[in-house]
Design a protein around this motif. Structure first.
Motif, mmCIF file in Angstrom:
data_model
loop_
_atom_site.group_PDB
_atom_site.id
_atom_site.type_symbol
_atom_site.label_atom_id
_atom_site.label_comp_id
_atom_site.label_asym_id
_atom_site.label_seq_id
_atom_site.Cartn_x
_atom_site.Cartn_y
_atom_site.Cartn_z
ATOM 1 N N GLY A 1 0.562 -1.251 0.227
ATOM 2 C CA GLY A 1 0.036 -0.069 -0.003
ATOM 3 C C GLY A 1 0.978 1.121 -0.037
ATOM 4 O O GLY A 1 1.845 1.324 -0.835
ATOM 5 N N ASN A 2 0.561 2.300 0.755
ATOM 6 C CA ASN A 2 1.564 3.427 0.999
ATOM 7 C C ASN A 2 2.639 3.100 1.934
ATOM 8 O O ASN A 2 2.981 3.403 2.777
ATOM 9 N N ASN A 3 3.740 2.454 0.974
ATOM 10 C CA ASN A 3 4.645 1.726 1.779
ATOM 11 C C ASN A 3 5.919 1.917 0.950
ATOM 12 O O ASN A 3 6.084 1.449 -0.335
ATOM 13 N N ARG A 4 6.783 2.808 1.229
ATOM 14 C CA ARG A 4 7.955 3.183 0.329
ATOM 15 C C ARG A 4 9.019 2.218 0.411
ATOM 16 O O ARG A 4 10.143 2.432 -0.273
ATOM 17 N N SER A 5 8.748 1.073 1.095
ATOM 18 C CA SER A 5 9.854 0.079 0.821
ATOM 19 C C SER A 5 9.771 -1.030 -0.012
ATOM 20 O O SER A 5 10.677 -1.796 -0.349
ATOM 21 N N THR A 6 8.666 -1.203 -0.559
ATOM 22 C CA THR A 6 8.261 -1.876 -1.800
ATOM 23 C C THR A 6 8.639 -1.190 -3.207
ATOM 24 O O THR A 6 8.639 -0.332 -3.462
ATOM 25 N N MET A 7 8.715 -2.474 -4.179
ATOM 26 C CA MET A 7 9.087 -1.970 -5.548
ATOM 27 C C MET A 7 7.762 -1.215 -6.062
ATOM 28 O O MET A 7 8.214 -0.341 -6.942
ATOM 29 N N VAL A 8 6.597 -1.593 -5.611
ATOM 30 C CA VAL A 8 5.509 -0.814 -6.258
ATOM 31 C C VAL A 8 4.649 -0.621 -5.166
ATOM 32 O O VAL A 8 4.438 -1.203 -4.077
ATOM 33 N N ARG A 9 4.443 0.749 -5.044
ATOM 34 C CA ARG A 9 3.563 1.155 -3.767
ATOM 35 C C ARG A 9 2.181 1.850 -4.520
ATOM 36 O O ARG A 9 2.016 2.260 -5.725
#
Length: 435
Positions: free
Chosen positions: A312-320
Motif C-alpha cells: 500500500g502506501n509503503n515506500r520500502s516496496t518496489m511498487v507502492r
C-alpha cells in the motif's frame, strides 16, 4: 490540424529549431535548423547518420531522416528564440520501428486498439554538483537526513526556481519542489499526462535541468548512484490506465482493495512478473545496480527496491499504491530512457491484463529491515549483464519489443558491459595488487 512550424516561427519569433531524437542509450541528439528551412524539414525530416548514434546501424546505410512532431514544440524558456521538437526516425521512406519514440508510440497504439489510454507521470531526481562533477555543489549541505531541508533547498533557490518558472511558463503544472534524501539532491513534480506527452517532457526536462544548472556555473546529473554513501537518483513512474476517450480511470474502483480495480491488479501482475527482466530497460547502466543493490546510505535507507514486491502506501516496496486508482513504480532510475521506460510499462501491463495475471498478496512489511520475512520474493538482478540475459530470454518482452529491437539493444548494451568489465579499477589495485 497539425501545427505549421514555419508559421509558428513567425508568430512566436523563433529563429532556430532543435530537431531531436533519443537513441537506444537515452542520449539526446539534435540538429539546429534555421526557421527559414523548417518548412522543408517538417515535410522531409532532418538528415542524420544513424551509425553516429547508439543505434544498431552501419556507415553503409543511407541517411536517417528525423521528422519533427509539431505537437511536441517547446520554446526554450531561457532562450525563447529557439524551439525544441521531438522527432521520429525514418530510413528508406519507412519509419524505424526500433527507435525509442516510435517503439513507445507503437505500444500506445496497441493499447488504444484495446480501448486503453495510458497516463503517466515521472519523478526525475537529480543532483546539483560541482562543475567537474566530483562533489555536491553546496558544501553546507551536510545533514545525515537532509530530505526536505529548507535551508539547503533555499541555498539553491536561484536554480530550482528558474527550472520551476520554466515549467510554469510551459504549462506543465509543476506543483512542488523539494530537497531529496541525499545531500545535493532535488526533485520536481509536475502533472501527469498521456504517456507520450510525459516521455517528451521527461526528455526535455533532463536537458533543461542540465542547461540551467550550467547557466549558474554548476552541473546537474541524473546518474543513478553518483556517490556511494548517498541515496541514488530514482525516476519513479506513476501509472494509470483510462478508457480510450480518457474520461474514466479504469484502475479506480471504490470497492476494490486500496481503491484498485481488478484490471488494475492484472496490470500490476504483469509489471511484477516482468520486473527482473525489465531492469535491462529501467536500470540500463552498470551504475544502476549500485543503486538497487546498495548498502544502507547515510540517511538510513536507500529508498530503492531490491526484490519484487508491492504494498500500500509503503515506500520500502518496489511498487507502492499511494492513492486509489494509480501505482507508483519505484524501480526505474535516472538513467532510464524516457521512451523505453514507458514502453516497458505498457508491454508488461498489457500482458498482465491479457493473461489475467495475479500480483499476489501485498506486503505491509518494512522490507529494508524485514525483507527476509517475505517468503518466495524474487530478487532483482545484481548487475547489468544479469539483467540483459533475463531480458534476452523473456518471451513476453521479446514479443512486445520485437526480436530485432531486443537483439540490437542487448548487443549494444553487452558491448558497454564488456568495456566496463575490461577496465581495471582503483579498488582492484588496492585489494589485489599484492595477492
Amino acid at each position: 490540424m497539425a501545427v505549421d512550424l514555419a508559421q509558428a516561427a513567425k508568430q512566436k519569433k523563433i529563429r532556430y529549431f532543435l530537431i531531436s531524437f533519443v537513441d537506444l542509450f537515452g542520449v539526446l541528439r539534435a540538429k539546429l535548423v534555421p526557421a527559414e528551412a523548417i518548412a522543408g524539414m517538417q515535410e522531409n525530416g532532418a538528415g542524420f547518420a544513424a551509425f553516429a548514434a547508439w543505434l544498431d546501424s552501419t556507415p553503409a546505410e543511407p541517411d536517417m531522416l528525423v521528422k519533427p512532431d509539431p505537437a511536441s514544440l517547446i520554446q526554450l524558456p531561457w532562450k525563447p528564440d529557439v524551439g525544441w521538437l521531438a522527432g521520429d526516425c525514418w530510413m528508406n521512406g519507412e519509419p524505424m520501428p526500433d527507435t525509442p519514440r516510435l517503439k513507445l508510440k507503437s505500444k500506445l497504439d496497441e493499447a488504444k486498439k484495446q480501448g486503453y489510454r495510458v497516463k503517466t507521470g515521472v519523478e526525475a531526481e537529480y543532483f546539483i554538483v560541482s562543475a567537474d562533477g566530483t562533489a555536491i555543489s553546496d558544501p553546507l549541505d551536510t545533514q545525515a537526513k537532509p530530505c526536505y531541508d529548507q535551508a539547503a533547498l533555499m541555498r539553491r533557490y536561484d536554480v530550482v526556481s528558474e527550472i520551476c518558472d520554466a515549467m510554469l511558463s510551459l504549462g506543465w503544472g509543476p506543483y512542488q519542489n523539494d530537497h531529496e534524501d541525499a545531500n545535493g539532491q532535488f526533485e520536481m513534480n509536475w502533472d501527469y499526462d498521456d504517456a507520450l506527452v510525459t516521455a517528451d517532457r521527461h526528455v526535455f526536462f533532463k536537458y533543461m535541468v542540465k542547461s540551467l544548472a550550467e547557466k549558474h556555473g554548476l552541473r546537474a546529473t541524473f546518474m543513478p548512484k553518483p556517490f556511494s554513501n548517498l541515496t541514488g537518483n530514482g525516476c519513479h513512474a506513476h501509472v494509470s490506465v483510462w478508457n480510450n476517450p480518457g474520461k474514466k480511470n479504469l484502475f479506480h474502483d471504490a470497492k476494490g482493495e486500496l481503491g484498485i480495480s481488478k484490471l488494475g491488479y492484472q496490470f500490476l501482475g504483469g509489471i511484477l512478473q516482468r520486473a527482473p527482466a525489465l531492469c535491462a530497460i529501467w536500470n540500463p547502466t552498470v551504475n544502476s545496480y549500485k543503486r538497487i543493490n546498495a548498502p544502507v546510505t547515510l540517511s538510513g535507507a536507500t529508498w530503492s527496491p531490491n526484490q519484487v514486491a508491492y504494498g500500500g502506501n509503503n515506500r520500502s516496496t518496489m511498487v507502492r499504491i499511494p492513492d486509489a486508482g494509480r501505482f507508483e513504480l519505484r524501480l526505474m532510475d535516472g538513467a532510464s530512457n524516457p521512451y523505453l521506460l514507458q514502453a516497458g510499462v505498457v508491454v508488461a501491463g498489457l500482458d498482465g491484463i491479457e493473461n489475467q495475471l495475479d500480483p499476489g498478496q501485498r506486503t505491509d512489511l518494512n522490507l529494508y529491515a524485514e525483507g527476509h520475512k517475505l517468503r518466495g520474493a524474487r530478487r532483482l538482478p545484481l548487475n547489468l549483464l544479469d539483467a540483459l540475459r533475463l531480458f534476452e530470454k523473456d518471451k513476453v518482452l521479446r514479443a512486445g519489443f520485437g526480436e530485432s529491437f531486443v537483439k540490437s539493444y542487448v548487443k549494444l548494451k553487452t558491448s558497454e558491459w564488456n568495456e566496463y568489465a575490461g577496465t581495471i579499477s582503483d579498488w582492484e589495485r588496492s585489494n589485489t595488487l599484492d595477492c
